[in-house]
Design a protein around this motif. Structure first.
Motif, PDB file in Angstrom:
ATOM      1  N   GLY A  14       0.847  -1.195   0.000  1.00  0.00           N
ATOM      2  CA  GLY A  14       0.000   0.000   0.000  1.00  0.00           C
ATOM      3  C   GLY A  14       0.876   1.236   0.000  1.00  0.00           C
ATOM      4  O   GLY A  14       2.111   1.141   0.046  1.00  0.00           O
ATOM      5  N   CYS A  15       0.241   2.395  -0.004  1.00  0.00           N
ATOM      6  CA  CYS A  15       1.007   3.651  -0.115  1.00  0.00           C
ATOM      7  C   CYS A  15       0.992   4.456   1.187  1.00  0.00           C
ATOM      8  O   CYS A  15       1.453   5.578   1.211  1.00  0.00           O
ATOM      9  CB  CYS A  15       0.431   4.496  -1.237  1.00  0.00           C
ATOM     10  SG  CYS A  15      -1.128   5.285  -0.778  1.00  0.00           S
ATOM     11  N   GLY A  17      -1.542   5.745   2.399  1.00  0.00           N
ATOM     12  CA  GLY A  17      -2.660   6.686   2.343  1.00  0.00           C
ATOM     13  C   GLY A  17      -3.793   6.286   3.279  1.00  0.00           C
ATOM     14  O   GLY A  17      -4.462   7.142   3.869  1.00  0.00           O
ATOM     15  N   CYS A  18      -4.020   4.979   3.412  1.00  0.00           N
ATOM     16  CA  CYS A  18      -5.093   4.526   4.313  1.00  0.00           C
ATOM     17  C   CYS A  18      -4.711   4.802   5.770  1.00  0.00           C
ATOM     18  O   CYS A  18      -5.576   5.108   6.594  1.00  0.00           O
ATOM     19  CB  CYS A  18      -5.379   3.044   4.100  1.00  0.00           C
ATOM     20  SG  CYS A  18      -6.192   2.710   2.518  1.00  0.00           S
ATOM     21  N   GLU A  59      -3.841  -2.537   5.441  1.00  0.00           N
ATOM     22  CA  GLU A  59      -3.783  -1.699   4.226  1.00  0.00           C
ATOM     23  C   GLU A  59      -2.907  -2.442   3.210  1.00  0.00           C
ATOM     24  O   GLU A  59      -1.872  -2.984   3.578  1.00  0.00           O
ATOM     25  CB  GLU A  59      -3.137  -0.348   4.573  1.00  0.00           C
ATOM     26  CG  GLU A  59      -2.745   0.466   3.338  1.00  0.00           C
ATOM     27  CD  GLU A  59      -1.873   1.675   3.682  1.00  0.00           C
ATOM     28  OE1 GLU A  59      -2.273   2.489   4.525  1.00  0.00           O
ATOM     29  OE2 GLU A  59      -0.789   1.794   3.085  1.00  0.00           O
ATOM     30  N   GLY A  85      -9.370  -0.142   2.210  1.00  0.00           N
ATOM     31  CA  GLY A  85      -8.866   0.443   0.968  1.00  0.00           C
ATOM     32  C   GLY A  85      -8.858  -0.533  -0.196  1.00  0.00           C
ATOM     33  O   GLY A  85      -8.872  -1.753  -0.033  1.00  0.00           O
ATOM     34  N   GLN A  86      -8.812   0.067  -1.388  1.00  0.00           N
ATOM     35  CA  GLN A  86      -8.887  -0.730  -2.615  1.00  0.00           C
ATOM     36  C   GLN A  86      -7.710  -1.696  -2.747  1.00  0.00           C
ATOM     37  O   GLN A  86      -7.870  -2.773  -3.313  1.00  0.00           O
ATOM     38  CB  GLN A  86      -8.928   0.194  -3.839  1.00  0.00           C
ATOM     39  CG  GLN A  86     -10.158   1.081  -3.908  1.00  0.00           C
ATOM     40  CD  GLN A  86     -11.456   0.289  -3.794  1.00  0.00           C
ATOM     41  OE1 GLN A  86     -12.101   0.277  -2.759  1.00  0.00           O
ATOM     42  NE2 GLN A  86     -11.825  -0.394  -4.844  1.00  0.00           N
ATOM     43  N   CYS A  87      -6.531  -1.295  -2.279  1.00  0.00           N
ATOM     44  CA  CYS A  87      -5.366  -2.180  -2.448  1.00  0.00           C
ATOM     45  C   CYS A  87      -5.555  -3.482  -1.671  1.00  0.00           C
ATOM     46  O   CYS A  87      -5.231  -4.558  -2.160  1.00  0.00           O
ATOM     47  CB  CYS A  87      -4.083  -1.477  -1.987  1.00  0.00           C
ATOM     48  SG  CYS A  87      -3.662  -0.049  -2.981  1.00  0.00           S
ATOM     49  N   GLY A 156     -12.605   2.187  -0.736  1.00  0.00           N
ATOM     50  CA  GLY A 156     -12.218   3.600  -0.850  1.00  0.00           C
ATOM     51  C   GLY A 156     -10.724   3.701  -1.062  1.00  0.00           C
ATOM     52  O   GLY A 156      -9.971   2.820  -0.680  1.00  0.00           O
ATOM     53  N   CYS A 157     -10.299   4.782  -1.684  1.00  0.00           N
ATOM     54  CA  CYS A 157      -8.864   4.984  -1.912  1.00  0.00           C
ATOM     55  C   CYS A 157      -8.509   6.423  -1.567  1.00  0.00           C
ATOM     56  O   CYS A 157      -8.363   7.251  -2.436  1.00  0.00           O
ATOM     57  CB  CYS A 157      -8.492   4.664  -3.356  1.00  0.00           C
ATOM     58  SG  CYS A 157      -6.742   4.915  -3.717  1.00  0.00           S
ATOM     59  N   PRO A 158      -8.342   6.690  -0.256  1.00  0.00           N
ATOM     60  CA  PRO A 158      -8.568   5.771   0.857  1.00  0.00           C
ATOM     61  C   PRO A 158      -9.991   5.904   1.379  1.00  0.00           C
ATOM     62  O   PRO A 158     -10.700   6.854   1.029  1.00  0.00           O
ATOM     63  CB  PRO A 158      -7.580   6.306   1.903  1.00  0.00           C
ATOM     64  CG  PRO A 158      -7.583   7.788   1.660  1.00  0.00           C
ATOM     65  CD  PRO A 158      -7.784   7.983   0.175  1.00  0.00           C
TER      66      PRO A 158
HETATM   67 FE1  SF4 Z   1      -2.975   4.025  -0.902  1.00  0.00          FE
HETATM   68 FE2  SF4 Z   1      -5.434   4.043  -1.969  1.00  0.00          FE
HETATM   69 FE3  SF4 Z   1      -4.123   1.760  -1.676  1.00  0.00          FE
HETATM   70 FE4  SF4 Z   1      -5.041   3.041   0.485  1.00  0.00          FE
HETATM   71  S1  SF4 Z   1      -6.271   2.145  -1.149  1.00  0.00           S
HETATM   72  S2  SF4 Z   1      -3.015   2.095   0.250  1.00  0.00           S
HETATM   73  S3  SF4 Z   1      -4.767   5.189  -0.168  1.00  0.00           S
HETATM   74  S4  SF4 Z   1      -3.514   3.480  -3.006  1.00  0.00           S
END
Ligand code: SF4
Length: 187
Positions: A14-15, A17-18, A59, A85-87, A156-158
């Motif tokens: 993940g990034c 962001g969540c 996440e 989150g979507q990831c 959600g993202c996030p």
């Molecule tokens: Fe990042 Fe969006 Fe994935 Fe969360 S869902 S880890 S915010 S890319």
């Protein structure tokens, strides 16, 4: 006196962001601190579980063997697992590499595109990283639910701080996580 609930969190592929969204629950963070304490989490920088946890927040999906191992550890040490989150739920951006699964050697093709063929990547040596310390990449990207049983999924993202707070508040009280339509976002 009731003990505080224990929450663990992790970012797999993940990034973060969540996790940022988790901190975005504004003043509810103070309420959360009254009700719960964080164990293994990037928020505490604890790398291992100190005790069994009530809630695990995940996440990111699984791109490499370390992600799988970490997710299995979370399943083992947490009563309830929430994929946020979507990831975590669908694989997110990393899952794009699954689109070339039909090719002869999809993983190599993907790495060559990223490190050798693409003119846009700054990589003077054109070498695909192969340090033994790097976790082995999986044949494809897996969602969390493909690897372990997941109890709740928050898209959600996030996902918003509001829905993350509502989810944690309900689970702390021993209630099911709310899945109210107006709170859920799909972008
Ligand atoms: Fe990042 Fe969006 Fe994935 Fe969360 S869902 S880890 S915010 S890319």
């Amino acid at each position: 006196m009731k003990r505080k609930k224990r929450i663990a969190t992790v970012s797999l592929a993940g990034c973060f962001g969540c996790h940022m969204s988790l901190l975005d629950m504004d003043e509810h963070i103070l309420e959360l601190m009254e009700l719960a304490e964080f164990d293994r989490s990037p928020l505490t920088d604890f790398k291992t579980f100190s005790r069994r946890c009530d809630i695990g927040v995940i996440e990111g999906g699984c791109c490499n063997e370390e992600n799988v191992h970490t997710l299995q550890e979370f399943r083992k040490h947490c009563d309830v697992l929430v994929a946020v989150g979507q990831c975590a739920i669908m694989g997110g951006l990393p899952v794009m590499r699954n689109a070339i699964m039909h090719s002869k050697d999809p993983l190599r093709e993907c790495l060559e595109e990223a490190y050798s063929s693409s003119a846009k990547v700054y990589n003077p040596s054109n070498q695909i990283p192969n340090d033994a310390a790097l976790p082995l990449l999986l044949d494809k990207v897996y969602t969390c639910a493909e690897v372990v049983k997941i109890d709740y999924q928050i898209p959600g993202c996030p996902p918003s701080g509001e829905v993350l707070w509502a989810t944690l508040a309900a689970l702390i009280k021993g209630e099911p996580a709310p899945q109210e339509y107006h709170m859920i976002k799909y972008d």
